[in-house]
Design an enzyme around this catalytic site. Structure first.
Site, PDB file in Angstrom:
ATOM      1  N   GLY A  11       0.815  -1.208   0.000  1.00 48.34           N
ATOM      2  CA  GLY A  11       0.000   0.000   0.000  1.00 48.34           C
ATOM      3  C   GLY A  11       0.843   1.249   0.000  1.00 48.34           C
ATOM      4  O   GLY A  11       0.446   2.299   0.497  1.00 48.34           O
TER       5      GLY A  11
ATOM      6  N   HIS B 233       1.976   4.197 -12.751  1.00 49.46           N
ATOM      7  CA  HIS B 233       1.600   3.092 -11.870  1.00 49.46           C
ATOM      8  C   HIS B 233       0.253   2.577 -12.363  1.00 49.46           C
ATOM      9  O   HIS B 233      -0.758   3.235 -12.230  1.00 49.46           O
ATOM     10  CB  HIS B 233       1.498   3.598 -10.424  1.00 49.46           C
TER      11      HIS B 233
ATOM     12  N   GLU C  68       4.170  -5.816  -7.636  1.00 51.29           N
ATOM     13  CA  GLU C  68       3.754  -6.666  -6.515  1.00 51.29           C
ATOM     14  C   GLU C  68       2.276  -6.991  -6.627  1.00 51.29           C
ATOM     15  O   GLU C  68       1.559  -6.403  -7.443  1.00 51.29           O
ATOM     16  CB  GLU C  68       4.037  -5.974  -5.180  1.00 51.29           C
TER      17      GLU C  68
ATOM     18  N   ARG D 187      -5.429  -8.058  -1.038  1.00 52.47           N
ATOM     19  CA  ARG D 187      -6.536  -7.506  -0.232  1.00 52.47           C
ATOM     20  C   ARG D 187      -7.353  -6.585  -1.112  1.00 52.47           C
ATOM     21  O   ARG D 187      -6.974  -6.308  -2.243  1.00 52.47           O
ATOM     22  CB  ARG D 187      -5.962  -6.671   0.911  1.00 52.47           C
TER      23      ARG D 187
ATOM     24  N   VAL E 225      -7.809   0.485  -1.399  1.00 52.80           N
ATOM     25  CA  VAL E 225      -8.544   1.719  -1.125  1.00 52.80           C
ATOM     26  C   VAL E 225      -9.319   2.131  -2.384  1.00 52.80           C
ATOM     27  O   VAL E 225     -10.478   2.495  -2.343  1.00 52.80           O
ATOM     28  CB  VAL E 225      -7.568   2.858  -0.733  1.00 52.80           C
TER      29      VAL E 225
END
Lengths: 635, 480
Positions: free
Chosen positions: B166, B210, B290, B294, B297
């Protein structure tokens, strides 16, 4: 229709004045505001009146000077230069007039010569007519202003301050006029400055006649106040005896201590077969009509006492000081003694102190002295610094006689003669270092000031800085009408406030509810141009209460750091203490690491030195400003 | 069957999960630390259990969370993001305790969470990678390793916490001196944040975008991707703005990235929802970074353009269902942008405004607008947690429409009390490079002028401030 226009040369204006059949009127809006409204009439109101005033065809509009420059920045939050610039756009032809206190400029004490000259030069860009006076009628005190006004090609209007009493003879004043003309030459207007509205119509008529007899080509501008309600009589008598210009005000705003109504002057003189030159009476009426609805908003600033004050002939307070003197009596709770002060003590003090003119700053000195005599019960026991300066001759020679020795002895003690000899006389005030002052102001503002800001700063340094900061925070608030700017008791919920900002954009603000939470924080809800906004106000900390243990500002924390007193720059937890007591550190060395909301931020040393006491513990929470550790600075 | 699901998180994500749980007809158990006494998730949940005074330590305490689940009778746990979400020990503890962990199995989390192991898996599967190291050795040897890497590949490089995620636990290093200085602090930070002081190095791909892919996998190994997101606008590796889909115009490249993400999921035997992150350089080469094991956000932007409720799907998959849709069913509709409205002062280095009370709160609404927040009027922001107040997500048919909607929504917010990132965002979205969609991870550094925004210094706002003051003080103190 303006007979006299702004683009005329001084010679052209004087020629027009001398050759005209009739008389001219100056609208003394500034003096009216100062005398009857404690100087609070807002620029917004003057802007409302600008068009009809322009149309009315006055010789000039007296709109700046006196105490107004100070009050503009102190209470009205308007730039004294900007207001003239904006007014000029609406009033291209009308001459703008100021009242300048000579060496005291627009303040209360003598300024350095270079400040006087810079100030006059800067204001002369906007101001056409310069009425200049000195409360001692001491001509050298006015000389620098005279020179700069004439150099700027503006109209110079030196004044003789007028008063009554055995010394105040025609002979004295005619001689004074001659002394002025010796300095200025003939191309001036002479002002008879009757700031108290003293004397009878007969007395003023005689004085004008005496001056005119000696100097038939001299243009005389009579300035009076209507404190005893008889200024119309004095104006009439002045014009009948040869005065060319007279002062009066817009009738819907006339009060008790300022100028009398313009129209009454016109009607009275008309009966004598004399007409005002170039005046459009309809525009005079229109101005009053435009202004009338505004007056209610200034109610708070009108005199606490209603009615004319014919006893001015006894106490001689100038119109511009009447309202503030009464206000002081109310605030100081000595209203019951006001009659004694005004009618017994003040006239006595005036004669004792050499019968100089009761006008700024002399009027304040006389008033303060008289008040202290009555309130303290002992005379000259507690003299103000300004009174001492008067006695020492700092403001100039006494016009008629020096005060009696016993006063000097009471004020200065038994050594008074020595003191007078060593310290007496007009003091040479050193020129200020303009570039140093500019640098100081730059530092205080955080940016380089304009030339006008610098000049404003020279007049009243601290008040000017406060004003500049106010402007940065609140913008150009002169656009707000008195109904908004001077509102008392808050606005009504649901009330709609409309105004146009300085860029000409119209806005509407609707007032919403106000809530206060248990911490005393108040939220004011408003709808600004249909967007909801909230304004938060912290509760006021009562004076004397201990403020939160270490409520330092971030700036203060930074200031402490450069002396080695390391404080927490924000609230967080101490997650590492990198140094030990006694350890030597250099600038930039990491001392402590604080963590707030997952972010680790190092606190680095700002100094070279040795770590002293460490106040914090690992893992403990700190608040902004809490002590972290001390570093003994190595010089 | 009605299931009791414990939500092992706080803040907006706790609320987001509780909503999904309740929509499915299950019941939600909240947990909280005492600084969160007044937090919204505690109120909205069907039950709430206080773990202790924290701060943070109880949310991170596996035993306490498992005990809370047992005590309440919850049979499943959704970990949200952050805290224990990517802690395989926690997933393992759930498995041991017979509690359904809503996320991938602990083994998957462990493999992918160990960034070094993950890199190995991906390189074996032929996935393009950014040059990097294995875990650095401890002490001086590690430092020497790091310096050797720097010498070989050149700076800048990144020091990354192996257990991080994160965007946390990452330090960009510009030279050897800085490397020497920060290596220990990076370890310390990694230890305190992730309970693991392992760190490794990756080469920084300069001016990269990104781009990440949302993937979902069911127990039978069916993997579906939900398209791309671009999270290039970051500050100190923390994402500020997220959009879906990526604005890269070469559709072929995006397709390839998505296919690669599916390959990654399959190679790692992924289950449930996850995100595969890539860096895309100027020449549109992409590198695996990576896998976040989970919910992210920024999952909201994907939900907005696909219409698929990711959290709901997570729960259904975890409770044993298989995917009810195939890759062909997934259609991307228009654009979505999410902004994190944080209680921070951007002009003071984004300093958190924790401790302040939100004295007034009004949020935007209307077409294409979604809010995921937990702030309410009167809420005092705890100092001990993060500063996210509310996520604003907007969707529109075209990019321009979406930006326009975003601007309107930001202006419609009224938040009094703490300073927020809103005025900064308003400045940001007027930046031509943002409006054109041309931004990469260097955006914040190359657009530092964005920090010079003025917090509504319009003339009327200044005048209104005075009017408010006159009203409050019952008189104009500047005029008397």
């Amino acid at each position: 229709m303006n007979i006299i226009r702004q683009d005329m040369s001084v010679a052209e204006v004087l020629k027009t004045l001398r050759g005209a059949d009739g008389y001219f009127i100056t609208n003394t809006a500034r003096d009216l505001s100062q005398s009857d409204f404690k100087n609070r009439i807002l620029f917004h109101t003057d802007m409302l009146a600008a068009k009809p005033r322009e149309k009315a065809g006055y010789f000039s509009l007296e709109i700046t000077g006196g105490a107004s420059v100070h009050v503009d920045i102190l209470r009205k939050q308007v730039d004294p230069f900007l207001k003239l610039e904006l007014l000029r756009e609406k009033m291209p032809n009308t001459l703008f007039q100021t009242l300048c206190r000579g060496v005291n400029l627009f303040g209360y004490r003598p300024y350095p010569q270079n400040v006087i000259r810079m100030t006059v030069r800067e204001f002369a860009k906007y101001v056409d007519v310069w009425r200049v006076f000195d409360f001692m009628n001491h001509i050298p005190n006015m000389q620098a202003v005279f020179e700069e006004v004439q150099a700027a090609g503006r109209i110079l209007e030196p004044s003789i301050c007028f008063s009554t009493g055995p010394e105040h003879t025609d002979e004295y004043y005619v001689k004074k006029v001659g002394e002025i003309l010796d300095v200025t030459g003939d191309e001036i207007i002479l002002c008879i400055k009757n700031h108290g509205g003293l004397g009878t119509p007969k007395r003023i008529g005689e004085l004008v006649a005496a001056i005119k007899e000696k100097y038939p080509d001299l243009v005389i501008h009579y300035h009076g106040h209507n404190t005893d309600s008889n200024d119309i009589g004095r104006i009439t008598s002045a014009v009948l005896n040869g005065a060319t210009i007279v002062d009066a005000g817009d009738h819907s705003f006339t009060g008790y201590y300022g100028p009398p109504p313009i129209l009454t002057v016109i009607h009275t003189l008309r009966d004598h077969g004399i007409e005002p030159v170039g005046v459009d009476e309809k525009a005079v009426i229109e101005t009053a009509d435009v202004l009338r609805p505004e007056r209610d908003h200034y109610d708070y600033f009108e005199s606490q006492f209603k009615g004319f004050a014919p006893t001015v002939q006894i106490h001689k307070l100038p119109g511009g000081a009447m309202g503030s003197s009464f206000e002081q009596a109310v605030k100081g709770d000595f209203l019951d003694k006001i009659s004694t002060i005004l009618h017994d003590e003040l006239p006595k003090v005036q004669i004792e102190l050499g019968n100089f003119w009761s006008v700024t700053p002399g009027s304040q000195i006389l008033w303060t002295t008289a008040v202290s005599h009555i309130l303290e019960g002992e005379r000259y026991a507690n003299p103000s610094g300004d009174l001492k300066n008067v006695l020492l001759g700092r403001y100039g020679e006494f016009p008629f006689n020096r005060p009696a020795d016993w006063i000097y002895e009471k004020v200065f003690g038994s050594d008074w003669k020595k003191i007078l000899e060593e310290e007496g006389g007009v003091e040479d005030i050193e020129d200020i270092d303009v570039e140093k002052e500019r640098a100081d102001l730059t530092k205080r503002l955080g940016h380089a000031p304009t030339e006008q800001q610098l000049v404003t700063y020279f007049q009243h340094p601290n008040d000017a800085v406060e004003f500049f900061k106010f402007e940065e925070k609140f913008g150009q608030t002169y656009v707000l009408p008195p109904s908004i700017f001077l509102r008392r008791g808050g606005y009504k919920v649901g009330e709609t406030l409309e105004f146009t900002d300085c860029n000409g954009k119209e806005h509407v603000i609707e007032i919403g509810p106000t809530q206060t939470n248990e911490k005393g924080e108040t939220s004011v809800y408003m709808t600004v141009d249909h967007h909801q906004r909230v304004y938060l106000f912290e509760p006021e900390i009562p004076e004397g209460a201990v403020a939160g243990a270490s409520q330092l500002s971030k700036e203060e924390v930074a200031e402490f750091a450069i002396v080695g007193d390391m404080r927490a720059p924000f609230a967080g937890n101490v997650c590492d203490i990198v140094v030990e007591e006694g350890q030597e550190v250099a600038v930039g060395d990491r001392l402590v690491i604080l963590e707030a909301m997952k972010m680790q931020t190092p606190v680095n040393s700002e100094v070279v030195g040795k770590v002293g006491k460490i106040f914090v513990e690992l893992g403990k929470a700190v608040n902004l400003g809490d002590k972290l550790l001390k570093i003994k600075v190595v010089e | 069957m009605k299931t009791k699901i414990l939500v092992a998180n706080r803040g907006e994500i706790a609320l987001r999960i509780i909503r999904a749980v309740q929509e499915l007809g299950h019941s939600a158990v909240a947990i909280f630390e005492t600084p969160d006494n007044n937090a919204m998730h505690v109120r909205v949940a069907d039950e709430a259990i206080c773990l202790g005074d924290g701060p943070r330590s109880d949310y991170l305490n596996i035993d306490k969370v498992i005990k809370a689940a047992k005590k309440s009778g919850a049979t499943a746990i959704h970990p949200g993001y952050g805290f224990l979400a990517e802690n395989y020990h926690f997933a393992f503890a759930c498995e041991e305790a017979g509690i359904t962990f809503i996320g991938p199995p602990s083994g998957v989390i462990k493999r992918l969470g160990d960034k070094v192991v993950a890199r190995k898996i991906m390189s074996d599967a032929g996935i393009p990678m950014v040059p990097g190291t294995e875990n650095l050795l401890a002490g001086d040897e590690g430092e020497a390793q790091a310096i050797a890497f720097g010498n070989e590949y050149g700076y800048p490089i990144m020091l990354k916490a192996t257990g991080g995620g994160g965007g946390r636990g990452i330090r960009e290093i510009g030279n050897e001196g800085q490397l020497r200085e920060e290596i220990s602090i990076a370890r310390a930070e990694a230890l305190s944040a992730f309970n693991d002081d392992n760190i490794y190095i990756e080469k920084v791909v300069i001016n990269a975008k990104h781009v990440e892919v949302q993937i979902i996998a069911d127990k039978d190994g069916n993997v579906v991707h939900l398209g791309t997101r671009d999270c290039s606008i970051q500050r100190r590796k923390q994402k500020l703005v997220e959009i879906a889909p990526s604005m890269i115009k070469a559709q072929g490249v995006l397709d390839k990235i998505c296919e690669t993400a599916v390959t990654v999921a399959k190679a790692s035997e992924y289950r449930n929802a996850g995100t595969v992150e890539f860096l895309v350089d100027k020449d549109l080469n992409f590198f695996f970074m990576e896998v976040n094991t989970r919910v992210q956000v920024e999952h909201t932007v994907t939900e907005m353009i696909t219409g698929i409720d990711i959290v709901r799907t997570q729960i259904k998959l975890a409770l044993g269902r298989n995917l009810s849709f195939t890759q062909e069913d997934v259609k991307l509709r228009g654009h979505a942008i999410e902004m994190r409205i944080n209680a921070e002062d951007p002009q003071n280095n984004f300093m958190p405004e924790g401790g302040k009370t939100v004295s007034f709160y009004r949020s935007p609404g209307g077409y294409g607008v979604r809010l995921d927040g937990f702030v309410y009027q009167g809420y005092t922001i705890p100092q001990v947690y993060d500063s996210l107040l509310v996520k604003l997500t907007v969707q529109g048919y075209s990019w321009n429409e979406t930006v326009d909607r975003l601007r309107r929504c930001l202006k419609n917010f009224v938040i009094a009390g703490p300073k927020t990132t809103i005025p900064f965002y308003l400045r940001l979205i007027d930046e031509p490079d943002f409006q054109s969609g041309e931004f990469d991870t260097s955006f914040m550094e190359t657009h530092s002028h964005l920090m010079e925004y003025t917090e509504d210094k319009s003339e009327v706002s200044k005048l209104a401030r005075l009017i408010a003051e006159i009203h409050y003080r019952q008189m104009n103190l500047y005029a008397v």
